[in-house]
Motif scaffolding. Sequence first.
Motif, short mmCIF file in Angstrom:
data_model
loop_
_atom_site.label_atom_id
_atom_site.label_comp_id
_atom_site.label_asym_id
_atom_site.label_seq_id
_atom_site.Cartn_x
_atom_site.Cartn_y
_atom_site.Cartn_z
N GLU A 131 2.07 -2.49 -6.99
CA GLU A 131 1.44 -2.29 -5.60
C GLU A 131 2.63 -1.42 -4.84
OE1 GLU A 131 1.80 -4.90 -2.71
OE2 GLU A 131 3.93 -4.88 -3.43
N PHE A 132 3.74 -1.36 -5.39
CA PHE A 132 4.87 -0.80 -4.59
C PHE A 132 5.47 0.38 -5.35
CE2 PHE A 132 9.74 -1.82 -4.36
CZ PHE A 132 9.68 -1.51 -2.94
N GLU A 133 5.44 1.53 -4.61
CA GLU A 133 6.02 2.59 -5.17
C GLU A 133 7.47 2.80 -5.73
OE1 GLU A 133 4.33 4.43 -1.85
OE2 GLU A 133 5.83 5.82 -1.84
N ASN A 134 8.41 1.87 -5.29
CA ASN A 134 9.87 1.85 -5.48
C ASN A 134 10.27 0.98 -6.66
OD1 ASN A 134 10.46 4.17 -3.74
ND2 ASN A 134 10.25 2.38 -1.98
N GLN A 145 7.84 8.57 -5.94
CA GLN A 145 8.72 7.74 -5.28
C GLN A 145 10.01 8.62 -4.72
OE1 GLN A 145 11.24 5.59 -8.79
NE2 GLN A 145 9.81 4.68 -8.02
N ASN A 146 10.33 9.82 -5.20
CA ASN A 146 11.36 10.53 -4.79
C ASN A 146 10.72 11.90 -4.02
OD1 ASN A 146 13.13 12.89 -4.83
ND2 ASN A 146 14.43 11.46 -6.17
N TYR A 151 9.54 4.18 4.27
CA TYR A 151 8.06 3.76 4.33
C TYR A 151 7.73 3.56 5.86
CZ TYR A 151 9.44 -1.03 4.97
OH TYR A 151 10.01 -2.01 5.51
N ASP A 152 6.34 3.74 6.10
CA ASP A 152 6.22 3.54 7.54
C ASP A 152 7.13 4.11 8.53
OD1 ASP A 152 4.06 2.20 6.55
OD2 ASP A 152 5.07 -0.05 7.17
N GLY A 153 7.25 5.42 7.90
CA GLY A 153 8.03 6.09 8.97
C GLY A 153 9.57 5.96 9.07
N ILE A 204 3.62 5.04 11.85
CA ILE A 204 3.01 3.71 11.15
C ILE A 204 1.33 3.95 11.35
CG2 ILE A 204 2.75 1.33 10.96
CD1 ILE A 204 5.12 1.13 12.22
N LEU A 205 0.73 3.95 10.19
CA LEU A 205 -0.70 4.02 10.19
C LEU A 205 -1.25 3.03 11.37
CD1 LEU A 205 -3.28 5.33 9.35
CD2 LEU A 205 -3.35 3.53 7.36
#
Length: 379
Positions: free
Chosen positions: A74-77, A103-104, A151-153, A215-216
């Motif tokens: 659930e996490f790309e890193n 992820q890169n 993430y999130d800017g 951020i969305l």
Amino acid sequence: MSIMPGAMLGLLGGGQLGRMFIMAAQSMGYQVTVLDPSRDSPAGHVADRFLCADFSDKTALRELGTTCAGVTTEFENIPADSLSFLAEYCIVSPDADSVAIAQNRIMEKQFLVTNGFPVAAFAVIQSGNAVSPDTHPELFPGILKVSRFGYDGKGQVRVSNKAELDAAFSSMKGESCVFEQLLPLRSEISVIVARGFDDELSVFPVAENRHVQGILDVSIVPASVPREIIQQASEATIRVAEKLDYRGILCVEFFILADGRLLINEIAPRTHNSGHYTIDACMTSQFEQQVRTLCGLPLGSTKLLSAAVMVNLLGDLWQQKEPDWKQVLQHTNTKLHLYGKREARPGRKMGHYTVLDTTAEAALQQALRIKQLLSENTN
Ligand SMILES: Nc1ncnc2c1ncn2[C@@H]1O[C@H](COP(=O)(O)OP(=O)(O)OP(=O)(O)O)[C@@H](O)[C@H]1O
Ligand SMILES: [Mg+2]
């Protein structure tokens, strides 16, 4: 071979995307083991079993791989090596190679360019910085983005000259970066696709996304963009999944420029915040679809049952006290989702709500009224 209900599934990462995956999996009769380094996590709270360990802890990964029929993320890193390691024990989706690319930012951009997908003009900055308005006039003003773990800017700085770029690069502590042109955006959209082990493909309705400070903030469905753009974006998303030989849920974020051109911003190798509307507005949610792809089940219909607008609830709303949830709950067409995070920090995603209506415009008006009332209540 399918993994049938009753089986134990594994999840790498304990965030809200994981929590919603677990809820979907459990309602279909699966059990889920979560692996996350943090003892207190949104997904950890609802998991059937919890392994508190680092994502590269071989002992914990072996335990996960030998007790679960399939593992997802659930996490790309997540370190790509951990995914290859797990693949020796059980089914893994998405695979290490796709995650390594997504992820890169440098590998991601190179993958997109190599495969002919349009992206913003960019330069890679690794050490020292030879980029200036003289050498790369097209990149100024631009955005410097750290290549990993943003993430999130976060890990992004807007710069307009050489001195600002140098200062921004120094703040990245030697991490390599992508420096891209700041684009005149007309709007942003995202497309989520599911691709199964049998090559079955299924695309969700396109969401139009509004961001505040990177951020969305709001996702609107159906997106108010021309039909050709919807078609183009959906086809490009499918091609990205095919080129990666991707298995699982993938999201592609797009920019639509003032002149109507469509560019790919980035790829997320997982479910996506802009797809939360699918829980309440689609026949099948992105999370149920994730269960289905992982387990080798037929994919569900992504039919949109209602226009929908999703609004993120950030920690800023909690500054004084718990928000007044009646403002959301009193509406019969509005759904509240909270992630069970104990600490509300500014910018932290604490939950979201979705407004369903006959048109996206009506849902948006109501969603914005609720947003206004919620923020007034905290002051
Ligand atoms: N080159 C650009 N030109 C104009 N706006 C941009 C550009 N790059 C990013 N943005 C704005 O910043 C937002 C966040 O950027 P990006 O998607 O690269 O960051 P992120 O940290 O990976 O965010 P997330 O994890 O929320 O997707 C974009 O959705 C867009 O609104
Ligand atoms: Mg993004």
